[in-house]
Design an enzyme around this catalytic site. Structure first.
Site, PDB file in Angstrom:
ATOM      1  CG  HIS A   1     -27.825  57.138  24.954  1.00 63.61           C
ATOM      2  ND1 HIS A   1     -27.822  57.852  26.125  1.00 63.61           N
ATOM      3  CD2 HIS A   1     -27.010  56.075  25.177  1.00 63.61           C
ATOM      4  CE1 HIS A   1     -27.049  57.247  27.018  1.00 63.61           C
ATOM      5  NE2 HIS A   1     -26.550  56.155  26.453  1.00 63.61           N
TER       6      HIS A   1
ATOM      7  CG  ASN B   1     -19.750  53.227  26.851  1.00 68.14           C
ATOM      8  OD1 ASN B   1     -20.183  53.329  25.712  1.00 68.14           O
ATOM      9  ND2 ASN B   1     -20.395  52.569  27.801  1.00 68.14           N
TER      10      ASN B   1
ATOM     11  CG  HIS C   1     -23.868  58.144  33.265  1.00 70.07           C
ATOM     12  ND1 HIS C   1     -24.212  56.955  32.686  1.00 70.07           N
ATOM     13  CD2 HIS C   1     -23.790  57.888  34.593  1.00 70.07           C
ATOM     14  CE1 HIS C   1     -24.344  56.014  33.610  1.00 70.07           C
ATOM     15  NE2 HIS C   1     -24.077  56.557  34.789  1.00 70.07           N
TER      16      HIS C   1
ATOM     17  CG  HIS D   1     -29.236  57.185  30.923  1.00 69.76           C
ATOM     18  ND1 HIS D   1     -28.897  57.819  32.093  1.00 69.76           N
ATOM     19  CD2 HIS D   1     -28.090  56.660  30.427  1.00 69.76           C
ATOM     20  CE1 HIS D   1     -27.587  57.680  32.283  1.00 69.76           C
ATOM     21  NE2 HIS D   1     -27.074  56.982  31.287  1.00 69.76           N
TER      22      HIS D   1
ATOM     23  CG  ASN E   1     -26.208  52.442  35.766  1.00 67.85           C
ATOM     24  OD1 ASN E   1     -26.947  52.859  36.644  1.00 67.85           O
ATOM     25  ND2 ASN E   1     -24.965  52.850  35.629  1.00 67.85           N
TER      26      ASN E   1
ATOM     27  CG  ASP F   1     -28.621  53.592  27.455  1.00 68.34           C
ATOM     28  OD1 ASP F   1     -27.543  53.291  26.894  1.00 68.34           O
ATOM     29  OD2 ASP F   1     -28.704  53.820  28.673  1.00 68.34           O
TER      30      ASP F   1
END
Ligand code: DOR
Length: 449
Positions: free
Chosen positions: A61, A95, A177, A230, A276, A303
């Site tokens: 990730h 993204n 997510h 996450h 987040n 992340d």
């Protein structure tokens, strides 16, 4: 023939339940031997006595911001940072700008020049808008190892259901997510005393937990492979634990900041702890550690979310969420999981290498004879404190700058090639095999921060 001999190290390979002092010979990019005393002519011999040799880490990730925000990270800079952290394979989130939702963009990532292995994750929906599905079969053929709209949830349950069905037909996981926007609203800190005291807008744990519940129900109904990204809450850990007991094909990951930092951090208003999902309470952190120890959580992923100084040097709630992490994945895990005795070093390596390789279906995370020679050599013990300058990522938004960590990668091999080498390891004489055992106690690599 190109040969590297790692001599005198402690080999920890959870894929074969190995933890013993073994030499490792790398030949033409593959593991040629791992035995008690290997001798090899014409090999570069590296003395790794007192150090640990393990499968290269697989970070499933990362956000490398390429295409679109190459000022924050590129595939090359992110990969260089990854190698610096002992990471030999990454899966990149889609993204970007534009998002990775077409064959040509998947090919762009998969075929990019890099010192490590870069595996693209493609978007679930076109433009990550949560509406129409991408051409999953075509994207999988082009090299997508999974599908995710990470950064945003797939709000429409029917779109998620169809995504799970199609992804399962092409044999890839959906990486979810989980964040219900109706509950998260425009919150920036975990709902609780920390958000109240700081006056920051709250996000309840339920924003994550309710969508984890929904996606588990959909995974069960479709029989598809669901991976939850996450995970930050006790409630989500509990749901995944029960779903696994129930036979649902679900896996999940957490990130170093969810087992090392609590929501109390936001009271500093340091925008590097704006992330987040948000940092959670002490009891969530405890539940995450328990989930890691009992096998509910399958993976530790960074992340890695680079953001520029300009974007982060603003009020807390105006800053974009995210922190870099691909370089500190290992030292944070060693400091906060291994040092206090929550996990063994072997289990930690399993979560950082073998677990993610299995979920992505890539032949990595193992150092058996014949496997690709993706190797990390790490010094597991030394305490040190990273400075801003230590990082190789283009962005420096790490809350771990100035905090004491433990251990780190000193050598990273990818397909047998050196992708990162600590300068003092490089000074090791390169004169063929002396046949002597290295002296563990004499091994002191100065770990400059
Ligand atoms: O903190 C985060 N940053 N969480 C996400 O889901 C996205 C990521 C980013 O892309 O910056």
């Amino acid at each position: 023939m190109k040969r590297v001999l790692l001599k005198g190290g402690r080999l920890i390979d959870p894929s074969t339940d190995t933890d013993e002092r073994l030499d490792v010979l790398v030949e033409d990019g593959r593991i040629a031997a791992r035995e008690h005393s290997v001798t090899a002519e014409d090999a570069r011999v590296i003395d790794v006595s007192g150090l640990v040799v393990a499968p290269g880490l697989v970070d499933m990730h990362v956000h490398f911001r390429d295409p679109g925000r190459e000022d924050e990270e590129t595939i090359l800079s992110g990969s260089t940072a990854a190698a610096h952290g002992g990471v030999t394979s990454v899966a990149t989130m889609p993204n970007t700008d534009p998002s990775i939702d077409t064959r040509s963009w998947v090919e762009y990532i998969a075929g990019h020049e890099s010192p490590i292995n870069v595996f693209p994750i493609a978007a679930i929906t076109m433009g990550r808008k949560g509406e129409s599905l991408t051409e999953m079969a075509e994207l999988a053929r082009a090299g997508a190892v999974g599908f995710s709209d990470d950064g945003s949830p797939v709000v429409d349950a029917n779109v998620m259901r169809r995504a799970l069905e199609y992804a399962s037909m092409v044999g890839r996981p959906v990486i979810a997510h989980c964040e219900d926007p109706a509950l998260a609203r425009d919150g920036v800190a975990n709902e609780g005393p920390a958000s109240t005291m700081s006056g920051l807008r709250p996000v309840p744990a339920a924003a994550e937990v309710t969508m984890v519940a929904r996606d588990i129900v959909l995974a069960k109904a479709t029989g598809a492979r669901l991976h939850i990204a996450h995970v930050s809450t006790a409630g989500a850990v509990d749901l995944v634990r029960r779903a696994k007991e129930d036979g649902v094909d679900v896996t999940c990951e957490t990130c170093p900041h969810y087992f090392s930092l609590t929501d109390n951090e936001v009271r500093t208003y340091d925008t590097n702890v704006r992330v987040n999902p948000p940092l959670r309470s002490e009891s969530d952190v405890r539940a995450i550690r328990e989930g890691l120890a009992d096998g509910t959580i399958d993976v530790i992923a960074s992340d890695h979310a680079p953001h520029s100084l300009e974007e982060k040097q603003v009020e807390f709630d105006a800053a974009p969420p995210g922190m870099i992490g691909v370089e500190t994945l290992l030292p944070v895990a060693l400091k906060y999981l291994v040092e206090p005795g929550h996990l063994s070093l072997g289990k930690t390596i399993e979560l950082l290498a073998c677990g993610p390789a299995g979920i992505l279906g890539i032949e990595r995370g193992t150092l058996t004879a014949g496997a690709a020679a993706d190797v990390v050599v790490l010094d597991p013990e030394r305490s040190w404190t990273p400075s801003r300058e230590w990082f190789r990522s283009k962005s420096k938004n790490s809350p771990f700058i100035g905090r004491e960590l433990r251990g780190r990668a000193v050598l990273t091999l990818v397909r047998g090639e050196v992708a990162f080498e600590h300068e003092d390891l490089a000074a090791t004489p390169d004169e063929g095999d002396s046949g002597e055992e290295g002296d563990r106690s004499a091994r002191q690599l100065p770990l400059h921060a």
